[in-house]
Design a protein around this motif. Structure first.
Motif, PDB file in Angstrom:
ATOM      1  N   MET A 326     -11.546 -12.184  43.402  1.00 44.50           N
ATOM      2  CA  MET A 326     -12.463 -13.101  42.731  1.00 44.50           C
ATOM      3  C   MET A 326     -11.869 -13.613  41.421  1.00 44.50           C
ATOM      4  SD  MET A 326     -14.681 -12.879  39.919  1.00 44.50           S
ATOM      5  CE  MET A 326     -16.151 -13.683  39.326  1.00 44.50           C
ATOM      6  N   GLY A 327     -11.341 -12.702  40.595  1.00 42.82           N
ATOM      7  CA  GLY A 327     -10.793 -13.102  39.301  1.00 42.82           C
ATOM      8  C   GLY A 327      -9.589 -14.014  39.422  1.00 42.82           C
ATOM      9  N   THR A 328      -8.784 -13.804  40.461  1.00 44.14           N
ATOM     10  CA  THR A 328      -7.615 -14.659  40.672  1.00 44.14           C
ATOM     11  C   THR A 328      -8.032 -16.040  41.163  1.00 44.14           C
ATOM     12  OG1 THR A 328      -6.326 -12.680  41.214  1.00 44.14           O
ATOM     13  CG2 THR A 328      -5.347 -14.798  41.765  1.00 44.14           C
ATOM     14  N   MET A 329      -9.055 -16.093  42.011  1.00 47.49           N
ATOM     15  CA  MET A 329      -9.553 -17.386  42.449  1.00 47.49           C
ATOM     16  C   MET A 329     -10.109 -18.201  41.278  1.00 47.49           C
ATOM     17  SD  MET A 329      -8.852 -17.658  45.651  1.00 47.49           S
ATOM     18  CE  MET A 329      -9.786 -19.098  46.153  1.00 47.49           C
ATOM     19  N   VAL A 330     -10.695 -17.508  40.316  1.00 53.09           N
ATOM     20  CA  VAL A 330     -11.171 -18.193  39.115  1.00 53.09           C
ATOM     21  C   VAL A 330      -9.987 -18.755  38.332  1.00 53.09           C
ATOM     22  CG1 VAL A 330     -12.361 -17.910  36.902  1.00 53.09           C
ATOM     23  CG2 VAL A 330     -13.291 -16.839  38.955  1.00 53.09           C
ATOM     24  N   LEU A 331      -8.890 -18.003  38.270  1.00 52.33           N
ATOM     25  CA  LEU A 331      -7.691 -18.504  37.588  1.00 52.33           C
ATOM     26  C   LEU A 331      -7.217 -19.810  38.220  1.00 52.33           C
ATOM     27  CD1 LEU A 331      -5.347 -18.288  35.568  1.00 52.33           C
ATOM     28  CD2 LEU A 331      -4.168 -16.807  37.220  1.00 52.33           C
ATOM     29  N   TRP A 332      -7.222 -19.879  39.543  1.00 55.21           N
ATOM     30  CA  TRP A 332      -6.775 -21.133  40.189  1.00 55.21           C
ATOM     31  C   TRP A 332      -7.685 -22.294  39.780  1.00 55.21           C
ATOM     32  CZ3 TRP A 332      -2.953 -18.546  40.415  1.00 55.21           C
ATOM     33  CH2 TRP A 332      -2.617 -17.570  41.334  1.00 55.21           C
ATOM     34  N   GLN A 333      -8.973 -22.022  39.694  1.00 51.06           N
ATOM     35  CA  GLN A 333      -9.901 -23.074  39.276  1.00 51.06           C
ATOM     36  C   GLN A 333      -9.606 -23.520  37.842  1.00 51.06           C
ATOM     37  OE1 GLN A 333     -14.035 -22.065  39.745  1.00 51.06           O
ATOM     38  NE2 GLN A 333     -14.753 -23.908  38.729  1.00 51.06           N
ATOM     39  N   VAL A 334      -9.318 -22.552  36.989  1.00 46.48           N
ATOM     40  CA  VAL A 334      -8.988 -22.861  35.593  1.00 46.48           C
ATOM     41  C   VAL A 334      -7.720 -23.703  35.517  1.00 46.48           C
ATOM     42  CG1 VAL A 334      -8.187 -21.840  33.424  1.00 46.48           C
ATOM     43  CG2 VAL A 334     -10.182 -20.884  34.596  1.00 46.48           C
ATOM     44  N   LEU A 335      -6.699 -23.333  36.295  1.00 51.00           N
ATOM     45  CA  LEU A 335      -5.426 -24.061  36.249  1.00 51.00           C
ATOM     46  C   LEU A 335      -5.577 -25.486  36.795  1.00 51.00           C
ATOM     47  CD1 LEU A 335      -2.846 -21.294  37.252  1.00 51.00           C
ATOM     48  CD2 LEU A 335      -3.415 -22.169  34.965  1.00 51.00           C
ATOM     49  N   LYS A 337      -8.209 -27.242  36.469  1.00 50.72           N
ATOM     50  CA  LYS A 337      -8.906 -27.958  35.407  1.00 50.72           C
ATOM     51  C   LYS A 337      -7.981 -28.203  34.215  1.00 50.72           C
ATOM     52  CE  LYS A 337     -13.584 -28.041  33.577  1.00 50.72           C
ATOM     53  NZ  LYS A 337     -14.887 -27.332  33.510  1.00 50.72           N
ATOM     54  N   ALA A 338      -7.110 -27.244  33.925  1.00 54.71           N
ATOM     55  CA  ALA A 338      -6.204 -27.362  32.777  1.00 54.71           C
ATOM     56  C   ALA A 338      -5.128 -28.414  33.015  1.00 54.71           C
ATOM     57  CB  ALA A 338      -5.556 -26.014  32.476  1.00 54.71           C
ATOM     58  N   GLY A 339      -4.667 -28.525  34.248  1.00 54.49           N
ATOM     59  CA  GLY A 339      -3.609 -29.474  34.567  1.00 54.49           C
ATOM     60  C   GLY A 339      -2.233 -29.021  34.135  1.00 54.49           C
ATOM     61  N   SER A 340      -2.133 -27.800  33.596  1.00 55.39           N
ATOM     62  CA  SER A 340      -0.840 -27.255  33.199  1.00 55.39           C
ATOM     63  C   SER A 340      -0.987 -25.753  33.002  1.00 55.39           C
ATOM     64  CB  SER A 340      -0.345 -27.898  31.901  1.00 55.39           C
ATOM     65  OG  SER A 340      -0.908 -27.267  30.758  1.00 55.39           O
ATOM     66  N   THR A 341       0.123 -25.084  32.715  1.00 54.62           N
ATOM     67  CA  THR A 341       0.084 -23.648  32.417  1.00 54.62           C
ATOM     68  C   THR A 341       0.267 -23.371  30.926  1.00 54.62           C
ATOM     69  OG1 THR A 341       2.468 -23.450  32.867  1.00 54.62           O
ATOM     70  CG2 THR A 341       0.941 -23.000  34.704  1.00 54.62           C
ATOM     71  N   LYS A 342       0.248 -24.427  30.106  1.00 56.48           N
ATOM     72  CA  LYS A 342       0.356 -24.223  28.659  1.00 56.48           C
ATOM     73  C   LYS A 342      -0.864 -23.456  28.153  1.00 56.48           C
ATOM     74  CE  LYS A 342       3.116 -28.377  27.827  1.00 56.48           C
ATOM     75  NZ  LYS A 342       3.147 -29.721  27.180  1.00 56.48           N
ATOM     76  N   ALA A 343      -0.625 -22.517  27.255  1.00 53.25           N
ATOM     77  CA  ALA A 343      -1.675 -21.600  26.827  1.00 53.25           C
ATOM     78  C   ALA A 343      -2.897 -22.315  26.275  1.00 53.25           C
ATOM     79  CB  ALA A 343      -1.117 -20.616  25.791  1.00 53.25           C
ATOM     80  N   GLU A 344      -2.710 -23.338  25.458  1.00 54.05           N
ATOM     81  CA  GLU A 344      -3.849 -24.050  24.874  1.00 54.05           C
ATOM     82  C   GLU A 344      -4.666 -24.777  25.943  1.00 54.05           C
ATOM     83  OE1 GLU A 344      -5.390 -24.102  22.090  1.00 54.05           O
ATOM     84  OE2 GLU A 344      -4.017 -22.873  20.915  1.00 54.05           O
ATOM     85  N   ASP A 345      -3.969 -25.354  26.916  1.00 51.96           N
ATOM     86  CA  ASP A 345      -4.674 -26.046  28.003  1.00 51.96           C
ATOM     87  C   ASP A 345      -5.467 -25.057  28.845  1.00 51.96           C
ATOM     88  OD1 ASP A 345      -3.586 -28.450  27.192  1.00 51.96           O
ATOM     89  OD2 ASP A 345      -1.902 -28.358  28.599  1.00 51.96           O
ATOM     90  N   ARG A 347      -6.581 -22.099  27.886  1.00 50.47           N
ATOM     91  CA  ARG A 347      -7.697 -21.588  27.083  1.00 50.47           C
ATOM     92  C   ARG A 347      -8.878 -22.568  27.097  1.00 50.47           C
ATOM     93  NH1 ARG A 347      -9.534 -18.308  23.091  1.00 50.47           N
ATOM     94  NH2 ARG A 347     -10.761 -19.278  21.440  1.00 50.47           N
ATOM     95  N   ARG A 348      -8.565 -23.832  26.875  1.00 54.29           N
ATOM     96  CA  ARG A 348      -9.621 -24.850  26.838  1.00 54.29           C
ATOM     97  C   ARG A 348     -10.345 -24.924  28.188  1.00 54.29           C
ATOM     98  NH1 ARG A 348      -6.839 -28.188  24.418  1.00 54.29           N
ATOM     99  NH2 ARG A 348      -5.839 -29.163  26.219  1.00 54.29           N
ATOM    100  N   ALA A 349      -9.588 -24.879  29.270  1.00 51.82           N
ATOM    101  CA  ALA A 349     -10.195 -24.953  30.606  1.00 51.82           C
ATOM    102  C   ALA A 349     -11.005 -23.692  30.908  1.00 51.82           C
ATOM    103  CB  ALA A 349      -9.104 -25.145  31.655  1.00 51.82           C
ATOM    104  N   ALA A 350     -10.478 -22.530  30.536  1.00 54.99           N
ATOM    105  CA  ALA A 350     -11.175 -21.269  30.811  1.00 54.99           C
ATOM    106  C   ALA A 350     -12.527 -21.226  30.102  1.00 54.99           C
ATOM    107  CB  ALA A 350     -10.318 -20.084  30.388  1.00 54.99           C
ATOM    108  N   LEU A 351     -12.552 -21.674  28.847  1.00 56.86           N
ATOM    109  CA  LEU A 351     -13.791 -21.635  28.077  1.00 56.86           C
ATOM    110  C   LEU A 351     -14.836 -22.619  28.605  1.00 56.86           C
ATOM    111  CD1 LEU A 351     -12.388 -21.248  24.451  1.00 56.86           C
ATOM    112  CD2 LEU A 351     -13.521 -19.494  25.847  1.00 56.86           C
ATOM    113  N   SER A 352     -14.414 -23.568  29.435  1.00 59.02           N
ATOM    114  CA  SER A 352     -15.366 -24.541  29.986  1.00 59.02           C
ATOM    115  C   SER A 352     -15.916 -24.129  31.351  1.00 59.02           C
ATOM    116  CB  SER A 352     -14.685 -25.907  30.119  1.00 59.02           C
ATOM    117  OG  SER A 352     -13.732 -25.902  31.174  1.00 59.02           O
ATOM    118  N   ILE A 353     -15.349 -23.068  31.942  1.00 61.87           N
ATOM    119  CA  ILE A 353     -15.794 -22.635  33.267  1.00 61.87           C
ATOM    120  C   ILE A 353     -17.219 -22.086  33.192  1.00 61.87           C
ATOM    121  CG2 ILE A 353     -15.412 -20.884  35.067  1.00 61.87           C
ATOM    122  CD1 ILE A 353     -13.493 -23.220  35.226  1.00 61.87           C
ATOM    123  N   ASP A 354     -18.028 -22.457  34.187  1.00 66.15           N
ATOM    124  CA  ASP A 354     -19.437 -22.047  34.197  1.00 66.15           C
ATOM    125  C   ASP A 354     -19.874 -21.827  35.652  1.00 66.15           C
ATOM    126  OD1 ASP A 354     -22.120 -21.624  33.833  1.00 66.15           O
ATOM    127  OD2 ASP A 354     -22.468 -23.404  32.610  1.00 66.15           O
TER     128      ASP A 354
END
Length: 418
Positions: A326-335, A337-345, A347-354
């Motif tokens: 489950m947690g890894t599938m959430v990571l794919w969703q975050v990535l 949304k982020a459009g990159s693997t840069k830490a700031e991108d 972070r921004r995408a992770a904090l928007s997940i709902d």
């Protein structure tokens, strides 16, 4: 896969039938560091945890990968906290990964995430529960699973409502003992249990610590037998808990209820080792991947079990593959949304997940706070009944007709009924 359907991938309901070919055809890859104890005394659940993440990688690649790239794991074997530091350094400096996921053990996660933060890389924790992991102000650390304080809080509520109330025990007189393995996980839980029991009108009368590699726990058990607790709480791994209960039987130590705080008591190997002696033992657990949980509470569990067996050739025997999947599938969703693997991108995408509760295979949703903790992560209580592990608390997670059974039979009663 369309973004609008991606949350359904987390629940496993829509992600196993599509086959994306563009990433495979282009040969593009997305490298992710993968840090678990693959060898040593923590390997049993370390491998279980990895296989959950690996299944999520396979499923996502079948659906086109992330951003048109096929996901590749670069593995690091974190046998000890010391090797976890070395392996995290290698994954970042030599393998060039921007994200490390892991890692099952709190002691491993604590130090490895420090390395990732130092380099400005993302650490994505799936199963380590110590409070301290997310209390250091790190920007790029995210944890999808519950924290240790919630285990203690949950166990306290079950001790009061599921044991004391059912047995008619006076909560002012009931005696509670705790046994805690002395790593970061056990120490964190011990700190929490005292205060959280007090919150429900109970108290911890006896507290015992031990090393999970101990070969003889009889001195501790004899002290517990003299203390005569009604309820026993335990923070344990697998082999140490097997040893503990075998020696409890040998030394005729009885309690009215045992409530584990995550780990060994909810594993199939625990029941294999102890047979009918596990009857009545409870554990505070991630949601179990089986028909022993209400499917409306954790949608997609049956599909997850089938896919896991198809990929790995055997049944799921613990809750760790599920929570890591489950947690890894959430990571794919975050990535995505982020459009990159840069830490700031990220972070921004992770904090928007709902993601709302009861829309994933673990039964809980996802909403990160500023510390990186998933505030919607939650737990269930499971109990061994009739040779099977059943969800018995809360009512909405339990299968119809299943509830907590107390008190535990004494060793004399077990022998008489066998």
């Amino acid at each position: 896969m369309k973004k609008s359907g991606f949350i359904m991938a987390v629940t496993f309901l829509a992600c196993i039938t599509l086959a994306g070919g563009s990433a495979a055809a282009s040969g593009e890859q997305l490298k992710i560091g993968c840090l678990f104890p693959f060898s040593g005394d923590l390997a049993r659940l370390g491998i279980d945890s990895f296989q959950g993440a690996e299944l999520a990688r396979i499923v996502q690649n079948e659906n086109g990968g992330v951003g048109g790239k096929q996901i590749v794991f670069v593995k690091g074997d974190a046998v000890t906290p010391q090797t976890a530091v070395t392996e995290a350094e290698r994954l970042i400096s030599k393998e060039g990964v921007d994200i490390i996921l892991g890692s099952y053990s709190s002691s491993i996660s604590y130090v490895a995430s420090e390395v990732a933060e130092k380099y400005g890389k993302v650490y994505w924790e799936l199963g380590a529960i110590s409070n301290k992991i997310t209390e250091r102000g790190f920007k790029y650390l995210f944890r999808t699973c519950p924290r240790s304080a919630w285990y203690a809080q949950w166990a306290a509520q079950v001790a009061r409502g599921g044991v004391c109330d059912k047995l008619g025990l006076d909560h002012k007189k009931v005696k509670i003992a705790g046994i805690f393995e002395d790593s970061l996980m056990g120490s964190s839980l011990a700190e929490d249990v005292d205060g959280l029991l007090k919150d429900v009108g109970l108290k911890l009368d006896v507290k015992e610590f031990y090393n999970r590699k101990a070969v003889d726990l009889s001195p501790m058990i004899l002290r517990l037998r003299m203390a005569k607790p009604d309820i026993l709480l335990g923070s344990n791994y697998l082999t140490d808990l097997i040893l503990f209960w075998r020696q409890c039987k040998e030394l005729n130590f009885n309690v009215k209820a045992f409530i584990g705080l995550g780990g060994g008591a909810s594993m199939g190997d625990f029941q294999k080792a102890l047979g009918n002696d596990v009857a009545g033992l409870m554990d505070t657990s991630f949601c179990p991947p089986s028909d022993a949980v209400n499917p409306a509470y954790a949608p997609g569990v049956s599909e997850l079990m089938e896919k896991y067996k198809q990929v790995f050739g055997h049944e799921i025997t613990s809750a760790y593959p599920t929570v890591n999947y489950m947690g890894t599938m959430v990571l794919w969703q975050v990535l995505e949304k982020a459009g990159s693997t840069k830490a700031e991108d990220v972070r921004r995408a992770a904090l928007s997940i709902d993601i709302p509760n009861q829309q994933t295979v673990t039964g809980y949703g996802v909403k990160f706070d500023e510390t990186g903790q998933n505030t919607r992560a939650r737990l269930v209580t499971v109990q061994w009944q009739d040779g099977k592990l059943w969800t018995v608390w809360p009512a909405e997670a339990a299968v119809k007709g299943k509830e907590i059974i107390v008190p535990l039979p004494t060793w004399k009663e077990r022998k008489a009924s066998s």
